[in-house]
Motif scaffolding. Structure first.
Motif, PDB file in Angstrom:
ATOM      1  N   GLN A 212       0.839  -1.200   0.000  1.00  0.00           N
ATOM      2  CA  GLN A 212       0.000   0.000   0.000  1.00  0.00           C
ATOM      3  C   GLN A 212       0.876   1.253   0.000  1.00  0.00           C
ATOM      4  O   GLN A 212       0.565   2.235  -0.664  1.00  0.00           O
ATOM      5  N   MET A 213       1.984   1.194   0.733  1.00  0.00           N
ATOM      6  CA  MET A 213       2.882   2.341   0.805  1.00  0.00           C
ATOM      7  C   MET A 213       3.527   2.619  -0.544  1.00  0.00           C
ATOM      8  O   MET A 213       3.671   3.765  -0.946  1.00  0.00           O
ATOM      9  N   LYS A 214       3.892   1.569  -1.270  1.00  0.00           N
ATOM     10  CA  LYS A 214       4.483   1.758  -2.595  1.00  0.00           C
ATOM     11  C   LYS A 214       3.497   2.468  -3.523  1.00  0.00           C
ATOM     12  O   LYS A 214       3.880   3.365  -4.284  1.00  0.00           O
ATOM     13  N   LEU A 215       2.228   2.085  -3.453  1.00  0.00           N
ATOM     14  CA  LEU A 215       1.198   2.761  -4.253  1.00  0.00           C
ATOM     15  C   LEU A 215       1.021   4.205  -3.796  1.00  0.00           C
ATOM     16  O   LEU A 215       0.885   5.113  -4.616  1.00  0.00           O
ATOM     17  N   TYR A 216       1.053   4.434  -2.496  1.00  0.00           N
ATOM     18  CA  TYR A 216       0.905   5.777  -1.930  1.00  0.00           C
ATOM     19  C   TYR A 216       2.039   6.694  -2.406  1.00  0.00           C
ATOM     20  O   TYR A 216       1.818   7.844  -2.756  1.00  0.00           O
ATOM     21  N   VAL A 217       3.246   6.148  -2.427  1.00  0.00           N
ATOM     22  CA  VAL A 217       4.422   6.916  -2.871  1.00  0.00           C
ATOM     23  C   VAL A 217       4.236   7.374  -4.320  1.00  0.00           C
ATOM     24  O   VAL A 217       4.462   8.541  -4.644  1.00  0.00           O
ATOM     25  N   ASP A 218       3.820   6.448  -5.187  1.00  0.00           N
ATOM     26  CA  ASP A 218       3.635   6.794  -6.600  1.00  0.00           C
ATOM     27  C   ASP A 218       2.487   7.776  -6.789  1.00  0.00           C
ATOM     28  O   ASP A 218       2.607   8.741  -7.543  1.00  0.00           O
ATOM     29  N   LYS A 219       1.380   7.540  -6.105  1.00  0.00           N
ATOM     30  CA  LYS A 219       0.203   8.385  -6.246  1.00  0.00           C
ATOM     31  C   LYS A 219       0.477   9.826  -5.782  1.00  0.00           C
ATOM     32  O   LYS A 219       0.045  10.783  -6.410  1.00  0.00           O
ATOM     33  N   ASN A 220       1.221   9.977  -4.686  1.00  0.00           N
ATOM     34  CA  ASN A 220       1.477  11.286  -4.105  1.00  0.00           C
ATOM     35  C   ASN A 220       2.834  11.868  -4.499  1.00  0.00           C
ATOM     36  O   ASN A 220       3.248  12.902  -3.978  1.00  0.00           O
ATOM     37  N   LYS A 221       3.523  11.174  -5.406  1.00  0.00           N
ATOM     38  CA  LYS A 221       4.801  11.648  -5.953  1.00  0.00           C
ATOM     39  C   LYS A 221       5.812  12.048  -4.864  1.00  0.00           C
ATOM     40  O   LYS A 221       6.424  13.111  -4.913  1.00  0.00           O
ATOM     41  N   LEU A 222       5.965  11.159  -3.884  1.00  0.00           N
ATOM     42  CA  LEU A 222       6.953  11.399  -2.846  1.00  0.00           C
ATOM     43  C   LEU A 222       8.347  11.192  -3.424  1.00  0.00           C
ATOM     44  O   LEU A 222       8.524  10.472  -4.402  1.00  0.00           O
ATOM     45  N   THR A 223       9.324  11.806  -2.802  1.00  0.00           N
ATOM     46  CA  THR A 223      10.707  11.688  -3.246  1.00  0.00           C
ATOM     47  C   THR A 223      11.226  10.285  -2.963  1.00  0.00           C
ATOM     48  O   THR A 223      11.162   9.810  -1.834  1.00  0.00           O
ATOM     49  N   LYS A 224      11.735   9.633  -3.991  1.00  0.00           N
ATOM     50  CA  LYS A 224      12.344   8.311  -3.840  1.00  0.00           C
ATOM     51  C   LYS A 224      13.854   8.496  -3.859  1.00  0.00           C
ATOM     52  O   LYS A 224      14.404   9.054  -4.799  1.00  0.00           O
ATOM     53  N   VAL A 225      14.506   8.053  -2.797  1.00  0.00           N
ATOM     54  CA  VAL A 225      15.962   8.089  -2.751  1.00  0.00           C
ATOM     55  C   VAL A 225      16.431   6.751  -3.300  1.00  0.00           C
ATOM     56  O   VAL A 225      16.255   5.717  -2.664  1.00  0.00           O
ATOM     57  N   PRO A 226      16.983   6.754  -4.520  1.00  0.00           N
ATOM     58  CA  PRO A 226      17.345   5.483  -5.158  1.00  0.00           C
ATOM     59  C   PRO A 226      18.471   4.759  -4.436  1.00  0.00           C
ATOM     60  O   PRO A 226      19.334   5.369  -3.822  1.00  0.00           O
ATOM     61  N   ILE A 227      18.422   3.461  -4.509  1.00  0.00           N
ATOM     62  CA  ILE A 227      19.482   2.612  -3.981  1.00  0.00           C
ATOM     63  C   ILE A 227      20.238   2.072  -5.192  1.00  0.00           C
ATOM     64  O   ILE A 227      19.632   1.503  -6.094  1.00  0.00           O
ATOM     65  N   MET A 228      21.535   2.259  -5.188  1.00  0.00           N
ATOM     66  CA  MET A 228      22.339   1.806  -6.331  1.00  0.00           C
ATOM     67  C   MET A 228      22.129   0.331  -6.607  1.00  0.00           C
ATOM     68  O   MET A 228      21.893  -0.453  -5.700  1.00  0.00           O
ATOM     69  N   ARG A 229      22.206  -0.028  -7.869  1.00  0.00           N
ATOM     70  CA  ARG A 229      22.111  -1.401  -8.350  1.00  0.00           C
ATOM     71  C   ARG A 229      20.724  -2.005  -8.180  1.00  0.00           C
ATOM     72  O   ARG A 229      20.561  -3.206  -8.237  1.00  0.00           O
ATOM     73  N   SER A 230      19.711  -1.168  -7.928  1.00  0.00           N
ATOM     74  CA  SER A 230      18.370  -1.718  -7.800  1.00  0.00           C
ATOM     75  C   SER A 230      17.353  -0.696  -8.277  1.00  0.00           C
ATOM     76  O   SER A 230      17.234   0.388  -7.719  1.00  0.00           O
ATOM     77  N   VAL A 231      16.619  -1.033  -9.302  1.00  0.00           N
ATOM     78  CA  VAL A 231      15.617  -0.133  -9.865  1.00  0.00           C
ATOM     79  C   VAL A 231      14.391  -0.085  -8.976  1.00  0.00           C
ATOM     80  O   VAL A 231      13.734   0.941  -8.860  1.00  0.00           O
ATOM     81  N   HIS A 232      14.073  -1.180  -8.305  1.00  0.00           N
ATOM     82  CA  HIS A 232      12.817  -1.282  -7.572  1.00  0.00           C
ATOM     83  C   HIS A 232      12.934  -0.950  -6.092  1.00  0.00           C
ATOM     84  O   HIS A 232      11.928  -0.870  -5.407  1.00  0.00           O
ATOM     85  N   ARG A 233      14.127  -0.757  -5.596  1.00  0.00           N
ATOM     86  CA  ARG A 233      14.311  -0.440  -4.176  1.00  0.00           C
ATOM     87  C   ARG A 233      14.652   1.025  -4.026  1.00  0.00           C
ATOM     88  O   ARG A 233      15.412   1.591  -4.794  1.00  0.00           O
ATOM     89  N   TYR A 234      14.088   1.607  -2.982  1.00  0.00           N
ATOM     90  CA  TYR A 234      14.367   3.011  -2.710  1.00  0.00           C
ATOM     91  C   TYR A 234      14.055   3.312  -1.251  1.00  0.00           C
ATOM     92  O   TYR A 234      13.397   2.534  -0.567  1.00  0.00           O
ATOM     93  N   LEU A 235      14.561   4.421  -0.776  1.00  0.00           N
ATOM     94  CA  LEU A 235      14.283   4.905   0.561  1.00  0.00           C
ATOM     95  C   LEU A 235      13.425   6.153   0.440  1.00  0.00           C
ATOM     96  O   LEU A 235      13.372   6.774  -0.623  1.00  0.00           O
ATOM     97  N   LEU A 236      12.767   6.529   1.523  1.00  0.00           N
ATOM     98  CA  LEU A 236      11.904   7.707   1.515  1.00  0.00           C
ATOM     99  C   LEU A 236      12.406   8.728   2.535  1.00  0.00           C
ATOM    100  O   LEU A 236      12.966   8.363   3.573  1.00  0.00           O
ATOM    101  N   LEU A 237      12.194   9.995   2.239  1.00  0.00           N
ATOM    102  CA  LEU A 237      12.626  11.054   3.145  1.00  0.00           C
ATOM    103  C   LEU A 237      11.716  11.096   4.367  1.00  0.00           C
ATOM    104  O   LEU A 237      10.496  11.218   4.250  1.00  0.00           O
ATOM    105  N   LYS A 238      12.310  11.026   5.548  1.00  0.00           N
ATOM    106  CA  LYS A 238      11.533  11.052   6.782  1.00  0.00           C
ATOM    107  C   LYS A 238      10.801  12.385   6.912  1.00  0.00           C
ATOM    108  O   LYS A 238       9.672  12.428   7.411  1.00  0.00           O
TER     109      LYS A 238
END
Length: 75
Positions: free
Chosen positions: A39-65
């Motif tokens: 649900q959080m992954k959908l929320y991130v995309d819907k609300n265009k939150l900042t994704k902090v990318p993790i190197m070597r992984s397209v699908h993994r990311y961190l979010l700004l607290k």
């Protein structure tokens, strides 16, 4: 005995140690908002939150607290 640490947690720890910006994993952010990881992954995309990318992984990311804190403050 070696303690298992999730790979996302290792990346988060390293990032937080070297940055002025605090980040959360998707699961942690979801827990703050009462959402599952999916649900959080959908929320991130819907609300265009900042994704902090993790190197070597397209699908993994961190979010700004700070963004998650702002959402909690507004609700």
């Amino acid at each position: 005995m070696q303690v298992f640490e999730d790979w996302n947690q290792k990346v988060k720890t390293t990032f937080n140690a070297t940055s002025n910006e605090v980040v959360l994993t998707v699961m942690e952010a979801g827990e703050y908002l009462g959402l599952t990881k999916d649900q959080m992954k959908l929320y991130v995309d819907k609300n265009k939150l900042t994704k902090v990318p993790i190197m070597r992984s397209v699908h993994r990311y961190l979010l700004l607290k700070s963004e998650i804190d702002e959402i909690i403050r507004k609700s």
